[in-house]
Every structure is written in structure tokens, then in C-alpha cells.
Design a protein around this motif. Structure first.
Motif, mmCIF file in Angstrom:
data_model
loop_
_atom_site.group_PDB
_atom_site.id
_atom_site.type_symbol
_atom_site.label_atom_id
_atom_site.label_comp_id
_atom_site.label_asym_id
_atom_site.label_seq_id
_atom_site.Cartn_x
_atom_site.Cartn_y
_atom_site.Cartn_z
ATOM 1 N N GLU A 186 0.851 -1.197 0.000
ATOM 2 C CA GLU A 186 0.000 0.000 0.000
ATOM 3 C C GLU A 186 0.877 1.234 0.000
ATOM 4 O OE1 GLU A 186 -2.812 3.106 1.723
ATOM 5 O OE2 GLU A 186 -0.695 2.678 2.045
ATOM 6 N N GLY A 206 3.035 4.284 3.670
ATOM 7 C CA GLY A 206 2.114 5.426 3.623
ATOM 8 C C GLY A 206 1.676 5.874 5.004
ATOM 9 N N ILE A 207 1.792 7.145 5.265
ATOM 10 C CA ILE A 207 1.306 7.729 6.522
ATOM 11 C C ILE A 207 0.117 8.611 6.168
ATOM 12 C CG2 ILE A 207 1.856 9.208 8.485
ATOM 13 C CD1 ILE A 207 4.799 8.573 8.072
ATOM 14 N N PRO A 208 -1.043 8.529 6.794
ATOM 15 C CA PRO A 208 -1.377 7.535 7.821
ATOM 16 C C PRO A 208 -1.607 6.142 7.228
ATOM 17 C CG PRO A 208 -3.302 8.879 7.326
ATOM 18 C CD PRO A 208 -2.171 9.433 6.526
ATOM 19 N N CYS A 209 -1.596 5.159 8.105
ATOM 20 C CA CYS A 209 -1.696 3.763 7.683
ATOM 21 C C CYS A 209 -3.023 3.488 6.963
ATOM 22 C CB CYS A 209 -1.589 2.885 8.916
ATOM 23 S SG CYS A 209 -1.584 1.137 8.514
ATOM 24 N N GLY A 210 -2.951 2.768 5.849
ATOM 25 C CA GLY A 210 -4.154 2.448 5.078
ATOM 26 C C GLY A 210 -4.980 1.316 5.655
ATOM 27 N N THR A 270 -0.206 4.943 -0.305
ATOM 28 C CA THR A 270 -1.033 6.148 -0.431
ATOM 29 C C THR A 270 -0.853 7.008 0.816
ATOM 30 O OG1 THR A 270 -3.060 5.570 0.772
ATOM 31 C CG2 THR A 270 -2.822 4.651 -1.451
ATOM 32 N N PRO A 271 -1.158 8.299 0.702
ATOM 33 C CA PRO A 271 -1.116 9.151 1.894
ATOM 34 C C PRO A 271 -2.466 9.171 2.611
ATOM 35 C CG PRO A 271 -1.369 10.501 -0.064
ATOM 36 C CD PRO A 271 -1.414 9.068 -0.525
ATOM 37 N N ASN A 272 -3.306 8.171 2.357
ATOM 38 C CA ASN A 272 -4.667 8.172 2.913
ATOM 39 C C ASN A 272 -4.882 7.032 3.905
ATOM 40 O OD1 ASN A 272 -5.189 10.174 0.928
ATOM 41 N ND2 ASN A 272 -5.463 8.526 -0.551
HETATM 42 MG MG MG Z 1 -1.799 5.272 3.644
#
Ligand code: MG
Ligand code: 2YG
Length: 259
Positions: free
Chosen positions: A202, A225-229, A204-206
Motif C-alpha cells: 500500500e 504510507g502515513i497515515p496507515c491504510g 497512499t497518503p490516505n
Molecule cells: Mg496510507
């Protein structure tokens, strides 16, 4: 991608220890071992010059000191320049740095002044997190899901295609998805497919990009990715092994890739 905050970088050594233990459990190798196999390099007492950069949003507290900690953790000598920016660059080179580490708000690079190799954090991070996902010892097939096809996700997807995995990917941005289909030959994944994966990368920044229908029980999620998806309750319910850490793993990949 959002910029790191000093808070993200607190307890870096604890986060590293926990993640290294998970990586060892799920792949059989720790970060050092994976980097060594991935790039065929090993630390050789290179001197790492770390230059704080003041442009854009400015210097991030804990950033340079975290990079120094990382260099030392991987057995390298490092130093932070007294001055930032060009003056710091002059200082780093004058003091014999073999590898330069520096970041502005857009790019974070490692540049080996001896062999000319340069690495970007986006590519190095995508490659290593994808590599970790792909080494899952309990994978149930060669199918792997990539969530997010930005600079990090695309680099990881390309790496997985090169390694011969069946790569499925999703991104709400149609242009990103079509580019990856065209250039890499990945399969677009949509939730309606009802296909579940034992390996997920994963990028994404989401938050909450991973939903129940996408994953198998006891799967591996590898994400920078921060926060964790991965929503925590889904992680618990499906007994997911999670690799997620804000800086060290990506920087290890950058350093080994230019050695
Ligand atoms: Mg993320
Ligand atoms: O030198 C400094 O202190 C600053 N100019 C550093 C700025 C770094 C900005 N970049 C980020 O926050 C991240 N996108 C870097 C990603 C590393 C973890 N994946």
C-alpha cells in the motif's frame, strides 16, 4: 505526499525494532538481509554527509538526527553539516563525505560521490516495501495487490512486475491506473472483483484504503504510507502482519542502492 513531522520520527529505534522483528518473521530476513539481496551491496564504512535543507517548509526537527541514527544503525559513519544548504554541501564534500543525504519538500536523495549513483526516496521506498510484501513466506499465490500508483506505488509495482509476480493495482486516478496498465502490464483491480490477496503493498497518503473484501486472513500488508491504510480493527480481525515505519526502511533502501 504529506511532509514528515517531528512527531512521526519519535521513537524511531523502537519502531525499527518492532518492524525488523515482523519483517524477519514474515520473510526470514531482516532489513539488512533484504537490502543486501536486493542490491547485492554491503556497507563498507562509507561516510554519510547529511545536509539540512531550509527551502520550502524548512528544516524538520529530528530529520537530520534521524538520518544520522539510520546511517549508524547500518554500520556507516555519518555527520550532520553545521550549516544548511549550499554552505552545508561544501562542508560535507570538504569533510570527505562519500554519500550525500539531503531532502527538500519534493525530493529526498542519496548521492554517492565516489561511484556517481543517485537514489530517490520515492523509488527506493517503493522497491523495498514491494520487495518485503513479495517475500511473504506464507503467501497463497503469486498474486499481489498494489494500492496507489503515485511515484512510490508505481516504482514498487514495476519492481514486482520485473520479479514475475501477478500484479493487480488500484488508484482512483484513472490516468495513473491507465499508465501502469500500458507501461507495466498490471491488471486493474476493482473491489467488485471479490478477489482477495495474501500480499498487499500500500502506497497512499490516505487512511482506510484497505477494506475487508480485499484481504485474506493472515495476510501481509507492507506500507510506507502515513497515515496507515489498514484500519486497526480489520488488522486485528484478519490477524494481518503489518510492516509500516516512517523513515528507516526507505533510507536503508536508498543507501544500499547507491553503495
Ligand atoms: Mg496510507
Ligand atoms: O532538511 C530538512 O530537514 C528538510 N528540508 C527535510 C524535508 C523532507 C520532506 N520530505 C518528507 O517529509 C517526506 N516526503 C520524505 C519521505 C521519507 C519517508 N518515506
Amino acid at each position: 505526499m504529506a511532509l514528515l513531522t517531528p512527531q512521526d520520527l519519535e521513537n524511531l529505534s523502537v519502531q525499527l525494532e518492532e518492524n525488523d522483528a515482523t519483517i524477519k518473521k514474515v520473510t526470514g530476513l531482516d532489513v539488512r538481509g533484504i537490502c543486501g539481496e536486493l542490491y547485492g551491496t554491503k556497507p563498507d564504512s562509507q561516510k554519510i554527509g547529511i545536509i539540512p535543507i531550509s527551502s520550502g517548509e524548512g528544516i524538520i526537527g529530528n530529520f537530520a538526527s534521524s538520518l544520522l541514527f539510520i546511517a549508524q544503525y547500518f554500520g556507516l559513519n555519518g555527520f550532520i553539516t553545521e550549516h544548511p544548504d549550499i554552505t552545508g554541501y561544501y562542508e560535507a564534500v570538504s569533510q570527505g563525505a562519500d554519500i550525500i543525504l539531503m531532502a527538500d519538500d519534493h525530493m529526498f536523495v542519496a548521492h554517492n560521490l565516489r561511484n556517481g549513483r543517485i537514489a530517490s526516496n520515492h523509488v527506493a521506498t517503493g522497491v523495498i516495501y514491494a520487495e518485503i510484501a513479495s517475500r511473504f513466506r506464507e503467501a497463497t499465490s503469486k498474486d499481489i495487490l498494489v494500492i496507489g500508483l503515485g511515484r512510490v506505488g508505481y516504482a514498487g509495482a514495476a519492481h514486482l512486475v520485473r520479479k514475475g509476480f501477478n500484479v493487480y493495482a488500484c488508484d482512483p486516478n484513472r490516468a495513473f491506473l491507465e499508465k501502469a496498465v500500458q507501461e507495466l502490464g498490471i491488471s486493474p483491480y476493482c473491489r467488485e472483483d471479490r478477489k482477495r490477496f495474501s500480499m498487499v503493498f500500500e502506497a497512499t497518503p490516505n487512511p482506510d484504503t484497505i477494506s475487508e473484501g480485499m484481504i485474506e486472513e493472515r495476510c501481509l500488508v507492507s506500507t510506507p504510507g502515513i497515515p496507515c491504510g489498514l484500519p486497526p480493527e480489520i488488522g486485528r480481525k484478519y490477524r494481518v502482519d503489518l510492516v509500516m515505519e516512517p523513515l528507516v526502511i526507505g533510507v536503508a533502501s536508498m543507501l544500499y542502492s547507491v553503495m
